[in-house]
Design a protein around this motif. Structure first.
Motif, short mmCIF file in Angstrom:
data_model
loop_
_atom_site.label_atom_id
_atom_site.label_comp_id
_atom_site.label_asym_id
_atom_site.label_seq_id
_atom_site.Cartn_x
_atom_site.Cartn_y
_atom_site.Cartn_z
N SER A 48 3.85 -0.39 -8.61
CA SER A 48 2.73 -0.36 -7.67
C SER A 48 1.57 -1.16 -8.23
O SER A 48 1.49 -1.39 -9.44
N LEU A 50 -2.81 -1.87 -7.46
CA LEU A 50 -4.05 -1.63 -6.73
C LEU A 50 -5.07 -2.67 -7.16
O LEU A 50 -5.30 -2.85 -8.36
N ILE A 57 -3.44 -2.21 -1.76
CA ILE A 57 -2.43 -1.46 -2.49
C ILE A 57 -1.05 -1.96 -2.08
O ILE A 57 -0.82 -2.27 -0.90
N TYR A 59 3.28 -1.20 -2.93
CA TYR A 59 4.32 -0.41 -3.60
C TYR A 59 5.64 -1.16 -3.58
O TYR A 59 5.99 -1.80 -2.58
N SER A 70 -3.96 5.49 -6.97
CA SER A 70 -5.33 5.75 -6.54
C SER A 70 -6.26 5.49 -7.72
O SER A 70 -5.81 5.26 -8.84
#
Length: 124
Positions: A48, A50, A57, A59, A70
């Motif tokens: 992932s 971010l 974001i 994945y 997060s």
């Protein structure tokens, strides 16, 4: 610039674990943070990413719907929440950072800073 992923642990199959990646020496505002894992005998796999500047974001297909990335600005920390774990998720997990624009999760070579990795074992 340092990254530290912690949360090393033994998890039972079907269980969950949240891995924090704490940044020091820089703020996350201008960086993309990625999570990778390396299972025994396998290559490093991207999970992932971010990007803090625009909040985007991404994945990998294998963890979509199962993992959640997060951030906590106050703690300068990015988290990876992992649910419904099975023994195949046993691996060393790494967080990494880069100031480059990243497409998808990105390849390991695109990241400039790496944490030392934390062992996650899924076993009964």
């Amino acid at each position: 610039v340092q990254l530290q992923a912690y949360g090393r642990g033994l998890v039972q199959p079907g269980g969950s674990l949240r891995l924090p990646c704490a940044a020091s020496g820089f703020t996350l505002d201008d960086y993309a943070i990625g999570w990778f894992r390396r299972a025994p005998g396998k290559d490093r796999e991207g999970l992932s990413r971010l990007t803090t500047s625009d909040g985007s974001i991404y994945y990998g297909d294998r963890v979509k719907g199962q993992f959640t990335i997060s951030r906590d600005n106050a703690k300068n920390t990015v988290y990876l929440q992992m649910n419904s774990l099975s023994p195949e998720y046993t691996a060393v997990y790494y967080c990494a950072a880069t100031y480059r624009p990243i497409v998808g999760v990105g390849r390991p070579w695109e990241y400039d800073y790496w944490g030392p990795g934390t062992q996650v074992t899924v076993s009964s």
